[in-house]
Design a protein around this motif. Structure first.
Motif, PDB file in Angstrom:
ATOM      1  N   ARG A 209       0.822  -1.206   0.000  1.00  0.00           N
ATOM      2  CA  ARG A 209       0.000   0.000   0.000  1.00  0.00           C
ATOM      3  C   ARG A 209       0.857   1.257   0.000  1.00  0.00           C
ATOM      4  NH1 ARG A 209      -4.985   1.289   4.219  1.00  0.00           N
ATOM      5  NH2 ARG A 209      -5.824   3.067   3.057  1.00  0.00           N
ATOM      6  N   PHE A 210       1.784   1.349   0.959  1.00  0.00           N
ATOM      7  CA  PHE A 210       2.736   2.449   1.027  1.00  0.00           C
ATOM      8  C   PHE A 210       4.128   1.870   1.258  1.00  0.00           C
ATOM      9  CE2 PHE A 210      -1.277   4.176   2.807  1.00  0.00           C
ATOM     10  CZ  PHE A 210      -1.579   5.063   1.786  1.00  0.00           C
ATOM     11  N   SER A 211       5.154   2.708   1.121  1.00  0.00           N
ATOM     12  CA  SER A 211       6.525   2.225   1.271  1.00  0.00           C
ATOM     13  C   SER A 211       6.797   1.713   2.676  1.00  0.00           C
ATOM     14  CB  SER A 211       7.511   3.343   0.926  1.00  0.00           C
ATOM     15  OG  SER A 211       7.275   4.482   1.761  1.00  0.00           O
ATOM     16  N   SER A 212       6.016   2.182   3.662  1.00  0.00           N
ATOM     17  CA  SER A 212       6.202   1.747   5.043  1.00  0.00           C
ATOM     18  C   SER A 212       5.303   0.566   5.410  1.00  0.00           C
ATOM     19  CB  SER A 212       5.922   2.913   6.002  1.00  0.00           C
ATOM     20  OG  SER A 212       4.601   3.402   5.819  1.00  0.00           O
ATOM     21  N   SER A 213       4.430   0.150   4.488  1.00  0.00           N
ATOM     22  CA  SER A 213       3.481  -0.936   4.762  1.00  0.00           C
ATOM     23  C   SER A 213       4.131  -2.301   4.523  1.00  0.00           C
ATOM     24  CB  SER A 213       2.250  -0.801   3.863  1.00  0.00           C
ATOM     25  OG  SER A 213       1.639   0.461   4.031  1.00  0.00           O
ATOM     26  N   PRO A 214       3.573  -3.360   5.133  1.00  0.00           N
ATOM     27  CA  PRO A 214       4.076  -4.712   4.852  1.00  0.00           C
ATOM     28  C   PRO A 214       3.872  -5.076   3.381  1.00  0.00           C
ATOM     29  CG  PRO A 214       2.724  -4.699   6.841  1.00  0.00           C
ATOM     30  CD  PRO A 214       2.537  -3.360   6.201  1.00  0.00           C
ATOM     31  N   VAL A 215       4.710  -5.949   2.867  1.00  0.00           N
ATOM     32  CA  VAL A 215       4.580  -6.429   1.497  1.00  0.00           C
ATOM     33  C   VAL A 215       3.649  -7.635   1.497  1.00  0.00           C
ATOM     34  CG1 VAL A 215       5.790  -7.428  -0.469  1.00  0.00           C
ATOM     35  CG2 VAL A 215       6.852  -5.587   0.849  1.00  0.00           C
ATOM     36  N   SER A 216       2.688  -7.627   0.594  1.00  0.00           N
ATOM     37  CA  SER A 216       1.726  -8.713   0.497  1.00  0.00           C
ATOM     38  C   SER A 216       2.041  -9.584  -0.706  1.00  0.00           C
ATOM     39  CB  SER A 216       0.306  -8.150   0.358  1.00  0.00           C
ATOM     40  OG  SER A 216      -0.602  -9.164  -0.033  1.00  0.00           O
ATOM     41  N   GLU A 228      -1.554 -24.050   0.950  1.00  0.00           N
ATOM     42  CA  GLU A 228      -0.645 -23.501   1.954  1.00  0.00           C
ATOM     43  C   GLU A 228       0.163 -22.387   1.305  1.00  0.00           C
ATOM     44  OE1 GLU A 228      -0.231 -23.864   5.137  1.00  0.00           O
ATOM     45  OE2 GLU A 228      -1.756 -25.420   5.362  1.00  0.00           O
ATOM     46  N   MET A 229       0.461 -21.363   2.094  1.00  0.00           N
ATOM     47  CA  MET A 229       1.198 -20.226   1.571  1.00  0.00           C
ATOM     48  C   MET A 229       2.109 -19.695   2.688  1.00  0.00           C
ATOM     49  SD  MET A 229      -0.578 -17.082  -0.481  1.00  0.00           S
ATOM     50  CE  MET A 229       0.358 -15.985  -1.536  1.00  0.00           C
ATOM     51  N   PHE A 230       3.382 -19.443   2.365  1.00  0.00           N
ATOM     52  CA  PHE A 230       4.292 -18.970   3.405  1.00  0.00           C
ATOM     53  C   PHE A 230       5.468 -18.223   2.772  1.00  0.00           C
ATOM     54  CE2 PHE A 230       5.217 -23.397   2.368  1.00  0.00           C
ATOM     55  CZ  PHE A 230       6.574 -23.375   2.079  1.00  0.00           C
ATOM     56  N   TRP A 231       6.231 -17.503   3.633  1.00  0.00           N
ATOM     57  CA  TRP A 231       7.421 -16.770   3.204  1.00  0.00           C
ATOM     58  C   TRP A 231       8.668 -17.584   3.572  1.00  0.00           C
ATOM     59  CZ3 TRP A 231       7.912 -12.448   0.307  1.00  0.00           C
ATOM     60  CH2 TRP A 231       6.784 -11.633   0.141  1.00  0.00           C
ATOM     61  N   ARG A 232       9.687 -17.468   2.730  1.00  0.00           N
ATOM     62  CA  ARG A 232      10.983 -18.086   3.016  1.00  0.00           C
ATOM     63  C   ARG A 232      12.088 -17.034   2.916  1.00  0.00           C
ATOM     64  NH1 ARG A 232      10.946 -23.606  -0.494  1.00  0.00           N
ATOM     65  NH2 ARG A 232      11.801 -22.143  -2.037  1.00  0.00           N
ATOM     66  N   LYS A 233      13.103 -17.214   3.741  1.00  0.00           N
ATOM     67  CA  LYS A 233      14.290 -16.366   3.663  1.00  0.00           C
ATOM     68  C   LYS A 233      15.504 -17.279   3.545  1.00  0.00           C
ATOM     69  CE  LYS A 233      17.058 -12.977   6.213  1.00  0.00           C
ATOM     70  NZ  LYS A 233      17.223 -12.237   7.483  1.00  0.00           N
ATOM     71  N   ASP A 234      16.250 -17.091   2.496  1.00  0.00           N
ATOM     72  CA  ASP A 234      17.421 -17.940   2.223  1.00  0.00           C
ATOM     73  C   ASP A 234      17.043 -19.414   2.215  1.00  0.00           C
ATOM     74  OD1 ASP A 234      18.991 -15.643   2.143  1.00  0.00           O
ATOM     75  OD2 ASP A 234      19.482 -15.765   4.274  1.00  0.00           O
ATOM     76  N   ILE A 238       9.915 -18.822   7.324  1.00  0.00           N
ATOM     77  CA  ILE A 238       9.967 -17.883   8.442  1.00  0.00           C
ATOM     78  C   ILE A 238       8.548 -17.604   8.943  1.00  0.00           C
ATOM     79  CG2 ILE A 238      12.110 -16.783   7.691  1.00  0.00           C
ATOM     80  CD1 ILE A 238      10.432 -14.531   6.495  1.00  0.00           C
ATOM     81  N   HIS A 239       8.462 -17.228  10.226  1.00  0.00           N
ATOM     82  CA  HIS A 239       7.174 -16.933  10.841  1.00  0.00           C
ATOM     83  C   HIS A 239       7.145 -15.556  11.500  1.00  0.00           C
ATOM     84  CE1 HIS A 239       5.933 -21.104  10.206  1.00  0.00           C
ATOM     85  NE2 HIS A 239       7.140 -21.470  10.654  1.00  0.00           N
ATOM     86  N   ASP A 240       8.322 -15.026  11.848  1.00  0.00           N
ATOM     87  CA  ASP A 240       8.376 -13.702  12.465  1.00  0.00           C
ATOM     88  C   ASP A 240       7.998 -12.632  11.448  1.00  0.00           C
ATOM     89  OD1 ASP A 240       9.209 -14.876  14.788  1.00  0.00           O
ATOM     90  OD2 ASP A 240      11.360 -14.521  14.429  1.00  0.00           O
ATOM     91  N   ASP A 241       7.223 -11.651  11.926  1.00  0.00           N
ATOM     92  CA  ASP A 241       6.779 -10.519  11.101  1.00  0.00           C
ATOM     93  C   ASP A 241       5.938 -10.968   9.902  1.00  0.00           C
ATOM     94  OD1 ASP A 241       8.204  -8.678  12.721  1.00  0.00           O
ATOM     95  OD2 ASP A 241      10.048  -9.105  11.621  1.00  0.00           O
ATOM     96  N   SER A 258      -3.796 -13.920   0.642  1.00  0.00           N
ATOM     97  CA  SER A 258      -2.639 -13.042   0.811  1.00  0.00           C
ATOM     98  C   SER A 258      -1.868 -13.443   2.062  1.00  0.00           C
ATOM     99  CB  SER A 258      -3.077 -11.577   0.933  1.00  0.00           C
ATOM    100  OG  SER A 258      -3.687 -11.117  -0.247  1.00  0.00           O
ATOM    101  N   ILE A 259      -0.549 -13.236   2.023  1.00  0.00           N
ATOM    102  CA  ILE A 259       0.284 -13.419   3.203  1.00  0.00           C
ATOM    103  C   ILE A 259       1.242 -12.229   3.267  1.00  0.00           C
ATOM    104  CG2 ILE A 259       1.934 -14.892   1.950  1.00  0.00           C
ATOM    105  CD1 ILE A 259       2.341 -16.380   4.655  1.00  0.00           C
ATOM    106  N   TYR A 260       1.303 -11.591   4.434  1.00  0.00           N
ATOM    107  CA  TYR A 260       1.992 -10.310   4.572  1.00  0.00           C
ATOM    108  C   TYR A 260       3.337 -10.484   5.294  1.00  0.00           C
ATOM    109  CZ  TYR A 260      -2.726  -8.684   3.595  1.00  0.00           C
ATOM    110  OH  TYR A 260      -3.949  -8.476   3.024  1.00  0.00           O
ATOM    111  N   LEU A 261       4.316  -9.678   4.872  1.00  0.00           N
ATOM    112  CA  LEU A 261       5.650  -9.703   5.477  1.00  0.00           C
ATOM    113  C   LEU A 261       6.094  -8.275   5.754  1.00  0.00           C
ATOM    114  CD1 LEU A 261       8.255 -11.174   6.303  1.00  0.00           C
ATOM    115  CD2 LEU A 261       9.014 -10.984   3.919  1.00  0.00           C
ATOM    116  N   ASP A 262       6.455  -8.014   7.017  1.00  0.00           N
ATOM    117  CA  ASP A 262       6.923  -6.689   7.418  1.00  0.00           C
ATOM    118  C   ASP A 262       8.433  -6.602   7.173  1.00  0.00           C
ATOM    119  OD1 ASP A 262       7.471  -4.256   8.521  1.00  0.00           O
ATOM    120  OD2 ASP A 262       6.678  -4.704  10.520  1.00  0.00           O
ATOM    121  N   LEU A 263       8.825  -5.733   6.238  1.00  0.00           N
ATOM    122  CA  LEU A 263      10.236  -5.568   5.869  1.00  0.00           C
ATOM    123  C   LEU A 263      10.769  -4.208   6.272  1.00  0.00           C
ATOM    124  CD1 LEU A 263      10.071  -7.164   2.300  1.00  0.00           C
ATOM    125  CD2 LEU A 263      11.184  -8.145   4.314  1.00  0.00           C
TER     126      LEU A 263
END
Length: 389
Positions: A209-216, A228-234, A238-241, A258-263
């Motif tokens: 939505r905005f540059s400060s918003s989580p990425v969906s 099932e839907m989830f985020w991965r890092k490397d 991951i489950h945090d944020d 949708s699944i949101y990630l706070d970056l």
């Protein structure tokens, strides 16, 4: 237990490759304008198969393949309509009873039942459920393990005790849910196999939505809704944020999620270390989408683009202002010229006025002369008449 919520499920679809379900929702309501006082909905694998309400008073199929049931049971829909009419009266009484138990009279109130069964076509495992709700909260729930009714609300204890003392009804409930319900579920799945067993992969995109918003990570157009839907890092989940949204229906019978990630605390150069993973039942390969900042769709307007818009707007406004000023000056000059012309004595006008004055004077003199002549003639005539007499 998850509280019952008031939902009229229309057009919601879904299935799994292994587990199938048959559910019925019966809903009675009061005080809700322009809404039927009773509604019943049947679903197979969360696909609506039947519908009846107090306005139509007729149970109708909601899928074309449900008409096939007539080949084995010609009176099926007639019997389903009769059930609908009987349930209307029963639920009307139950709603009024619930209102009395809660010391309520007017206002909007809802009494609902949800029951059904699930069947695993590989293991043969069967799960059953039957529960009642009032105004969005659990009222009475069947414990399928002990085959006893449980009352989460004190107002329903009387009813739960009454039902638990009816052993015949409890046995009938068990037979229906564990055998009859499952047999009908198998028939319905067979009728709608081509539709219920299909798989459709989604399109995946990143939204912010905005540059400060989580990425969906937004997936839409998939079927069935077992996913099932989830985020991965490397490469590690991951489950945090991370915040996962609900699976929602689209108008075309597919689903979105949708699944949101706070970056906010992650440097932009590290965003490519993240990826969104989508898993769909019946599809072996995962759909993996790596996060790239330039592929994120956002509501925020680019600052350079915004600057260009402002500059162009200023230039256009300047042209409009200049054009307006020029037109104003031209109009002002014309008005002054007209006023100046009107103030100047016109020779032709003076001559015309003099000529008109002379004509008017001559006319008056002629008219005076005529009047005098007429008066003298009249006097002479009167004198003649006098002498005659």
């Amino acid at each position: 237990m998850t509280p019952l919520i008031f939902l009229i499920l229309v057009g919601i679809q879904g299935s799994t490759a292994v587990t199938h379900s048959l559910k019925y929702f019966y809903t009675a309501s009061s005080g809700i304008e322009n809404f039927p006082s009773y509604v019943s909905v049947g679903l197979v694998d969360d696909v609506q198969i039947s519908y009846c309400d107090s306005k139509t008073n007729k149970n109708i199929p909601k899928q074309d393949w449900m008409d096939e049931v007539r080949s084995e049971h010609p009176d099926y829909w007639k019997e389903e309509t009769e059930t609908c009419l009987v349930k209307q009266q029963t639920f009307k009484i139950s709603l009024e009873t619930a209102k009395q138990r809660f010391n309520q009279t007017g206002g909007e109130h809802i009494y609902q039942q949800m029951y059904g069964c699930e069947w695993d076509n590989e293991t043969g495992e069967v799960k059953v459920y039957d529960q009642f709700g009032y105004d969005g909260e659990d009222l009475i729930i069947l414990d399928s393990n002990t085959q006893e009714w449980i009352a989460p609300r004190t107002q329903a204890v009387i009813t739960a005790n009454k039902w638990n003392n009816d052993r015949y009804d409890l046995e009938h409930e068990k037979i229906y849910l564990t055998h009859i319900c499952v047999e009908w579920l198998k028939k319905y799945v067979n009728y709608g196999r081509s539709s219920l067993m299909r798989t459709v992969r989604p399109s995946v995109s990143f939204l912010q939505r905005f540059s400060s918003s989580p990425v969906s990570c937004f997936a839409t157009g998939f079927y069935p809704n077992k996913t099932e839907m989830f985020w991965r890092k490397d490469g590690e989940e991951i489950h945090d944020d991370v915040e996962k949204g609900e699976i929602l229906p689209n108008n075309d019978g597919t689903f979105q999620m949708s699944i949101y990630l706070d970056l906010s605390s992650v440097p932009p150069e590290d965003w490519t270390r993240y990826e969104c993973v989508f898993q769909l039942s019946g599809v072996r390969e995962d759909l993996v989408t790596r996060l790239e900042k330039n592929k994120i769709k956002t509501n925020e307007v680019n600052s350079t683009f915004m600057l260009i818009i402002i500059i162009v707007s200023v230039i256009i406004f300047g042209f409009i202002a200049a054009a307006g000023f020029i037109l104003y000056k031209k109009k002002t000059g014309r008005k002054r010229a007209v006023i100046s012309d009107e103030m100047k004595p016109s020779t032709s006008r003076s001559e015309t006025l003099i000529s008109r004055s002379e004509i008017l004077t001559s006319s008056l003199q002629t008219l005076t002369s005529s009047l005098q002549t007429s008066s003298l003639t009249s006097i002479s005539s009167d004198d003649s008449k006098g002498s005659s007499s």
